[in-house]
Each structure stands twice: as C-alpha cells, then as structure tokens.
Design a protein around this motif. Structure first.
Motif, short mmCIF file in Angstrom:
data_model
loop_
_atom_site.label_atom_id
_atom_site.label_comp_id
_atom_site.label_asym_id
_atom_site.label_seq_id
_atom_site.Cartn_x
_atom_site.Cartn_y
_atom_site.Cartn_z
N LEU A 13 0.82 -1.22 0.00
CA LEU A 13 0.00 0.00 0.00
C LEU A 13 0.85 1.26 0.00
O LEU A 13 0.56 2.22 -0.71
N GLU A 14 1.90 1.26 0.80
CA GLU A 14 2.78 2.43 0.84
C GLU A 14 3.41 2.69 -0.53
O GLU A 14 3.65 3.83 -0.90
N GLY A 15 3.64 1.62 -1.29
CA GLY A 15 4.19 1.77 -2.63
C GLY A 15 3.18 2.32 -3.63
O GLY A 15 3.52 3.16 -4.47
N ILE A 16 1.96 1.87 -3.57
CA ILE A 16 0.97 2.32 -4.57
C ILE A 16 0.28 3.64 -4.20
O ILE A 16 -0.34 4.26 -5.05
N ILE A 17 0.42 4.07 -2.97
CA ILE A 17 -0.17 5.35 -2.56
C ILE A 17 0.34 6.48 -3.45
O ILE A 17 -0.38 7.42 -3.75
N LYS A 18 1.56 6.35 -3.91
CA LYS A 18 2.17 7.39 -4.75
C LYS A 18 1.42 7.58 -6.07
O LYS A 18 1.52 8.61 -6.71
N ASN A 19 0.65 6.57 -6.48
CA ASN A 19 -0.07 6.64 -7.76
C ASN A 19 -1.39 7.40 -7.67
O ASN A 19 -2.04 7.61 -8.68
N PHE A 20 -1.79 7.81 -6.48
CA PHE A 20 -3.06 8.49 -6.30
C PHE A 20 -2.85 9.97 -6.03
O PHE A 20 -1.93 10.36 -5.32
N GLU A 21 -3.72 10.79 -6.61
CA GLU A 21 -3.69 12.22 -6.30
C GLU A 21 -4.18 12.46 -4.88
O GLU A 21 -3.68 13.32 -4.17
N GLU A 22 -5.19 11.72 -4.50
CA GLU A 22 -5.77 11.87 -3.16
C GLU A 22 -6.23 10.50 -2.69
O GLU A 22 -6.82 9.73 -3.45
N ILE A 23 -5.95 10.18 -1.44
CA ILE A 23 -6.38 8.90 -0.89
C ILE A 23 -6.59 9.06 0.61
O ILE A 23 -5.88 9.82 1.26
N THR A 24 -7.61 8.40 1.13
CA THR A 24 -7.86 8.41 2.56
C THR A 24 -8.10 6.99 3.03
O THR A 24 -8.56 6.15 2.27
N PHE A 25 -7.78 6.75 4.28
CA PHE A 25 -8.01 5.45 4.90
C PHE A 25 -8.84 5.68 6.15
O PHE A 25 -8.63 6.65 6.87
N GLU A 26 -9.75 4.76 6.41
CA GLU A 26 -10.59 4.89 7.59
C GLU A 26 -10.67 3.54 8.28
O GLU A 26 -10.88 2.51 7.64
N TYR A 27 -10.47 3.54 9.58
CA TYR A 27 -10.55 2.30 10.35
C TYR A 27 -12.00 1.88 10.49
O TYR A 27 -12.87 2.68 10.81
N LEU A 28 -12.28 0.62 10.23
CA LEU A 28 -13.62 0.06 10.43
C LEU A 28 -13.54 -1.03 11.48
O LEU A 28 -12.75 -1.97 11.33
N PRO A 29 -14.36 -0.94 12.53
CA PRO A 29 -14.38 -2.04 13.50
C PRO A 29 -14.77 -3.34 12.81
O PRO A 29 -15.49 -3.34 11.82
N ARG A 30 -14.31 -4.43 13.33
CA ARG A 30 -14.54 -5.75 12.74
C ARG A 30 -16.02 -6.02 12.49
O ARG A 30 -16.41 -6.59 11.48
N VAL A 31 -16.87 -5.58 13.41
CA VAL A 31 -18.32 -5.80 13.28
C VAL A 31 -18.88 -5.12 12.03
O VAL A 31 -19.77 -5.63 11.38
#
Length: 115
Positions: A13-31
């Motif tokens: 993921l750290e490698g392909i993040i460079k290919n995006f102009e904008e990207i966000t990640f959000e934690y989702l609880p397992r449920v």
C-alpha cells in the motif's frame, strides 16, 4: 504493525499510494467490516496495469434503515403475502384458486427455502 502477516500488505500500500492524487483510509471495527471485506475480495479479483485509468468508487456509510415505517404486506384476506409459500413448504398444500402454472411456479420457487 502488530500482525506480521499484514506487513507485506502495508508495504505494498505504501508503494501504490504514490499513484493516487488523493487517498484516505478509515478504520472500520470488525463488526462493521462485512462490506469492506466484500470490496477487498472483489478488488483482489481484478488485474490492471499501473497505467490503467480507474474510476472513483464512492460508498456512503448508512447508520439508519432505508425505510421509516412498516410496509403493509397483508393480502385482502388478512394473511401475510408469503402464507402460500409457508403452507406449501410445511404441508405441500396449495390455495384452491391456484392454476397449474402457479402450482408449478410455487413448487420450483420453494425449493430454495427451508423451515
């Protein structure tokens, strides 16, 4: 990273993040992760080159039902619409007015249910 098995994914993921102009990640609880799991499975089935143009996919979180009140599901005789289906599964019983075609459809349709 707590889980060693996930380190290769993080590095990727750290490698392909460079290919995006904008990207966000959000934690989702397992449920609440069923939808994310389905998307991850779908994404793992798609192969594309690094120069491929991929359209944006947006998903909104919904915290409330899509309906506000109960839907009237009663038929004219006051029974629930799926009563003939339940009756057929339990007792192999048809409504008197059912045609041959409706009986055939009911037999085929009820094969997917168990009570």
């Amino acid at each position: 990273m707590k889980d060693e098995k996930l380190k290769p994914y993080q590095e990727y993921l750290e490698g392909i993040i460079k290919n995006f102009e904008e990207i966000t990640f959000e934690y989702l609880p397992r449920v609440n992760n069923k939808f994310a799991d389905a998307l991850a499975t779908l994404a793992s089935m798609v192969e594309c080159s690094s120069d491929a143009q991929i359209r944006q996919f947006m998903a909104d979180k919904r915290c409330e039902p899509a309906y506000e009140e109960s839907v009237n599901v009663l038929t004219v005789d006051g029974k629930i619409w799926f009563t003939p289906i339940i009756d057929f599964i339990r007792e192999r019983w048809y409504l008197e007015h059912f045609t041959v075609g409706e009986k055939k459809w009911l037999r085929k349709y009820t094969m997917q249910f168990m009570i």
